[in-house]
Design an enzyme around this catalytic site. Structure first.
Site, short mmCIF file in Angstrom:
data_model
loop_
_atom_site.label_atom_id
_atom_site.label_comp_id
_atom_site.label_asym_id
_atom_site.label_seq_id
_atom_site.Cartn_x
_atom_site.Cartn_y
_atom_site.Cartn_z
N SER A 50 14.19 3.58 -12.60
CA SER A 50 15.31 2.64 -12.77
C SER A 50 16.34 3.25 -13.72
O SER A 50 16.12 4.31 -14.32
CB SER A 50 14.82 1.29 -13.33
OG SER A 50 14.38 1.45 -14.67
N SER A 175 20.85 8.55 -27.88
CA SER A 175 21.69 7.36 -28.01
C SER A 175 22.63 7.54 -29.18
O SER A 175 22.28 8.17 -30.18
CB SER A 175 20.81 6.13 -28.24
OG SER A 175 21.58 5.06 -28.73
N TYR A 201 14.20 2.51 -32.93
CA TYR A 201 14.68 3.23 -31.75
C TYR A 201 15.75 4.26 -32.15
O TYR A 201 15.71 5.42 -31.72
CB TYR A 201 15.25 2.22 -30.75
CG TYR A 201 15.85 2.81 -29.50
CD1 TYR A 201 15.04 3.17 -28.42
CD2 TYR A 201 17.23 2.98 -29.38
CE1 TYR A 201 15.60 3.69 -27.25
CE2 TYR A 201 17.79 3.49 -28.22
CZ TYR A 201 16.96 3.85 -27.16
OH TYR A 201 17.51 4.36 -26.02
#
Length: 322
Positions: A50, A175, A201
């Site tokens: 995904s 990120s 994270y």
């Protein structure tokens, strides 16, 4: 200064990380960079059922590459594989069921893979953001196990295969959240203080940047890069950051826009003309620290991270089944 870092990162994000930022940056892209045929080259993409992983796998498949999908959920992975084969007409799509939070499973997979396949490009895309502190069956904090240790073990286990390959590359999907974090090696499993899944994270993503820089120094025959996909509308964002998603959903990038730089780094000859070990956004190398943010680490901390991860890695290698 954490409030400052967060504020600067968010304002920067509103300007650059959204769909409009991509649309602006893409005006300077050279379409020919990714109009290439990669038939005969082998790509492994983790978290490929995904989101950005699937979008990446699909674009590589369109260009004729042999694509190995590494996924945790067999049912969703089979659906994704079928979709990629149908949409691209490429039959050279292979599925491997591996939980990247399980180090013993990764070692077992990597050892088998090396005996059966070749590999030119590894895309470390699998990740998670668990908002409450959870431990895996091995007693590892789940975000760390997946994002940092899993990435470390899979990459290092496949380095011998990559070293043999022509134009070998490793791309890790990080990120922009890492910009608010300074490397913290004193609490890798987030056992101290209040647990904040978003910040854990972000810390993992800072660790991935450090890993990439360290690998680039140690393995000169492989081109390493790490990248920020921007803020994209993916199932992971919807489930892990529902409040953020509700506020930003009308401005988020598509999955394909988020995957664009991964694809460019994986297939373009232009990407490898740039030095190994850089952090990319929208096909350009960008700084890994915000101005005045005090997120730089001493070299000994970065070396210590590598040492600790290697210790973990070897511990689980010695206990891996088969």
């Amino acid at each position: 200064m954490s409030w400052y870092r967060n504020a600067v990162w968010f304002v920067k994000g509103l300007r650059e990380y959204t769909r409009s930022g991509y649309e602006s940056a893409s005006k300077n892209f050279n379409p020919a960079d990714v109009e290439v045929n990669v038939a005969g080259r082998s790509f492994l993409v983790t978290g490929a059922n995904s989101g950005i992983g699937k979008a990446t796998a699909k674009e590589i498949a369109r260009r004729g590459g042999t694509v190995h999908l590494v996924c945790r959920n067999k049912e969703r992975a089979e659906v994704a594989k079928g979709e990629i084969v149908t949409e691209t007409g490429n039959q050279n799509i292979f599925l491997h069921i591996v939980d990247i939070s399980n180090p013993k499973e990764i070692w077992k997979f990597a050892e088998k893979f090396q005996n059966e396949h070749k590999l030119n490009v590894l895309v470390n895309n699998a990740g998670c953001m668990v908002n409450n502190r959870e431990l895996t069956d091995d007693g590892l904090e789940k975000n760390f196990a997946t994002n940092t240790l899993g990435t470390y073990i899979l990459t290092t286990a496949l380095l011998p295969l990559l070293e043999k390959a022509a134009d070998a590359r490793v791309i890790t999907v990080s990120s922009g959240g890492m910009l608010v974090q300074k490397l913290n090696i004193s609490d890798l499993q987030s056992g101290n203080g209040t647990f904040d899944g978003t910040m854990v994270y972000a810390q993992n993503k800072r660790q991935q940047v450090v890993l990439t820089e360290q690998w680039a120094k140690a393995h000169r025959n492989i081109h390493f890069s790490v990248m920020h996909p921007g803020w994209a509308d993916t199932p992971a964002v919807r489930s892990s950051m529902p409040d953020f998603y509700q506020k930003m959903k009308n401005t988020l990038r598509t999955e394909a826009q988020g995957a664009d730089t991964v694809v460019w780094l994986a297939v373009s000859s232009e990407a490898t003309k740039l030095p190994s070990g850089l952090f990319f956004q929208d096909r350009q190398p960008v700084p890994t620290h915000l101005p005045l943010a005090s997120t730089h680490s001493p070299p000994e901390d970065e070396e210590k991270l590598m040492e600790v991860l290697e210790e973990f890695s070897q511990k689980f290698k010695s206990t891996s089944p088969g």
